[in-house]
Design a protein around this motif. Structure first.
Motif: not given
Length: 75
Positions: A1-6, A61, A74
């Motif tokens: 699972m890809a990490k997502r930023r807040t 970012r 991505r």
């Protein structure tokens, strides 16, 4: 699972609308009185804060483009 930023801008805006909704519900029950004239300035200030939060996180970012000129996607 890809990490997502807040997404801080969306978080601030969501909390703002949630707080306004709670204020209107409590006002409707008669337990608390506030002047509705204050809603617009609070809304503008809150959405301004959300925009600033989004702009600051978007600036940090940005990643440099790959050296070979290809664009990466991505999922």
């Amino acid at each position: 699972m890809a990490k997502r930023r807040t997404d801080w801008g969306s978080l601030v805006a969501g909390l703002l609308f949630l707080a306004l909704a709670v204020a209107f519900v409590v006002r409707g029950t008669g337990d608390w009185e506030f002047n509705v004239v204050w809603v617009l300035p609070v809304l503008v200030a809150g959405l301004g804060a959300a925009g600033v939060a989004r702009a600051l996180t978007r600036r940090s970012r940005k990643e440099p483009a790959p050296a070979d000129g290809r664009s990466e996607t991505r999922d």
